[in-house]
Design an enzyme around this catalytic site. Structure first.
Site, PDB file in Angstrom:
ATOM      1  N   GLU A   1       0.838  -1.203   0.052  1.00  0.00           N
ATOM      2  CA  GLU A   1      -0.011   0.036   0.087  1.00  0.00           C
ATOM      3  C   GLU A   1       0.746   1.241   0.007  1.00  0.00           C
ATOM      4  O   GLU A   1       1.676   1.319   1.004  1.00  0.00           O
ATOM      5  CB  GLU A   1      -0.894   0.087   1.363  1.00  0.00           C
ATOM      6  CG  GLU A   1      -2.088  -1.059   1.076  1.00  0.00           C
ATOM      7  CD  GLU A   1      -3.312  -0.463   0.671  1.00  0.00           C
ATOM      8  OE1 GLU A   1      -3.171   0.570  -0.048  1.00  0.00           O
ATOM      9  OE2 GLU A   1      -4.176  -1.398   0.687  1.00  0.00           O
TER      10      GLU A   1
ATOM     11  N   ASP B   1      -7.286   1.472  -8.077  1.00  0.00           N
ATOM     12  CA  ASP B   1      -5.771   1.896  -7.593  1.00  0.00           C
ATOM     13  C   ASP B   1      -5.078   0.590  -7.901  1.00  0.00           C
ATOM     14  O   ASP B   1      -5.300  -0.189  -8.386  1.00  0.00           O
ATOM     15  CB  ASP B   1      -5.778   1.818  -5.736  1.00  0.00           C
ATOM     16  CG  ASP B   1      -6.247   0.460  -5.364  1.00  0.00           C
ATOM     17  OD1 ASP B   1      -7.158  -0.238  -5.796  1.00  0.00           O
ATOM     18  OD2 ASP B   1      -5.550  -0.064  -4.425  1.00  0.00           O
TER      19      ASP B   1
ATOM     20  N   HIS C   1      -3.982  -3.266  -8.257  1.00  0.00           N
ATOM     21  CA  HIS C   1      -5.230  -3.604  -7.922  1.00  0.00           C
ATOM     22  C   HIS C   1      -6.294  -3.528  -9.010  1.00  0.00           C
ATOM     23  O   HIS C   1      -7.112  -4.460  -9.167  1.00  0.00           O
ATOM     24  CB  HIS C   1      -5.608  -3.116  -6.527  1.00  0.00           C
ATOM     25  CG  HIS C   1      -6.656  -3.637  -5.786  1.00  0.00           C
ATOM     26  ND1 HIS C   1      -7.069  -3.050  -4.505  1.00  0.00           N
ATOM     27  CD2 HIS C   1      -7.108  -4.649  -5.703  1.00  0.00           C
ATOM     28  CE1 HIS C   1      -8.085  -3.967  -4.296  1.00  0.00           C
ATOM     29  NE2 HIS C   1      -7.827  -5.109  -4.581  1.00  0.00           N
TER      30      HIS C   1
END
Ligand SMILES: [Zn+2]
Length: 287
Positions: free
Chosen positions: A111, A195, A185
């Site tokens: 992330e 994203d 993703h």
């Protein structure tokens, strides 16, 4: 060879933990949710749609969380690990790729702290939470899954991309994967997820991870020399390595291999690359 205390080690995976450039494991803050054992085959890039990496990490560590990831990388490049790399994290959700479904069972999730898609506000741009985002941090681009609609996205900065490239490189090395294993993703859940989106240049990122400087240039990885007396390019990462060239104040350089405090850069003049060598990053400003 002489003293090599300037030498910087690469990030690596040891016993399912990420070891940083300083040789110590990165900060580990255990996520509230993780799953069974996995053998990673892919590395999935996400953005947090959030503020600080620390805030997202604290959320993932809390009982309220309904998601988790192996790594969170801050805007300035600090890395937090939350799930060991041999365990599933809850980052992919319903997803499929190359004949596999449920990518949590087959992938590592990274992330990147980033607001993602922004909205236009009277003063400029704002995140989905209403946090203002200055125009200097905005990329206008269409998502490839909605190519007719240009939208605003928070940009990703070089320190974060460099750290992400190092983490990804460590993962590919540890699990015997190639850069094609790095996916978004929005690749594996295209109708559902946007994203990391168009502000993240996947092709350039894969190129940087593969060590290709030319077609894999990260657009944001151009720095400017900020040293009134000029800055030496050297044959190795330390002041005891011989100078290759003196770059004048204000010269633009391309970061070929990120690192701190020494990065391998190519001097850049009028669109072509000049001499290359190691430069101390304290004198290289992000532009
Ligand atoms: Zn995601």
């Amino acid at each position: 060879m002489g003293a090599c205390w300037h030498r910087r080690t690469s990030m690596r995976i040891d016993t399912h933990r990420l070891i940083g450039n300083d040789g110590a494991p990165v900060t580990f803050l255990k996520a509230a949710h993780s799953g069974g054992q996995i053998i990673p085959r892919f590395v999935v890039i996400h953005y947090t749609a959030g503020g600080s990496a620390e805030a997202t990490a604290r959320y993932f560590a809390s009982d309220a969380a309904r998601a988790s990831a192996h790594f969170i990388i801050s805007r300035d490049g600090a890395v937090i690990q939350q799930v060991p790399t041999d365990s599933a994290a809850w980052h992919a959700g319903k997803s499929s790729w190359q004949g596999l479904s449920g990518l949590n069972a087959h992938s590592i999730g990274i992330e990147l702290a980033n607001w993602g898609k922004l909205s236009r506000s009277p003063g400029g741009y704002a995140s989905h939470t209403g946090t203002p985002v200055p125009a200097s941090r905005v990329v206008l681009a269409a998502h490839r899954n909605a190519p007719d609609r240009e939208e605003a996205w928070e940009r990703f900065d070089a320190p974060q991309l460099a750290a992400a490239a190092e983490v990804a490189t460590a993962l590919l090395t540890a699990y015997g994967l190639t850069e094609d294993a790095i996916i978004g993703h929005d690749d594996i859940a295209p109708g559902r997820k946007i994203d990391p989106g168009p502000a993240f240049d996947m092709r350039a990122f894969r190129g940087a991870v593969a060590g290709r400087g030319e077609d894999g240039e990260l657009a944001q990885d151009i720095r400017v020399v900020t040293a009134p007396a000029g800055l030496n390019l050297r044959t190795g990462p330390g002041i005891d390595f011989a100078p290759v060239a003196l770059m004048p104040d204000g010269m633009r350089v391309r970061v070929v291999a990120p690192g701190a405090p020494w990065a391998f850069v190519a001097a850049r003049e009028h669109g072509y690359d000049g001499p290359s060598g190691y430069a101390h990053t304290a004198w290289l400003r992000v532009i």
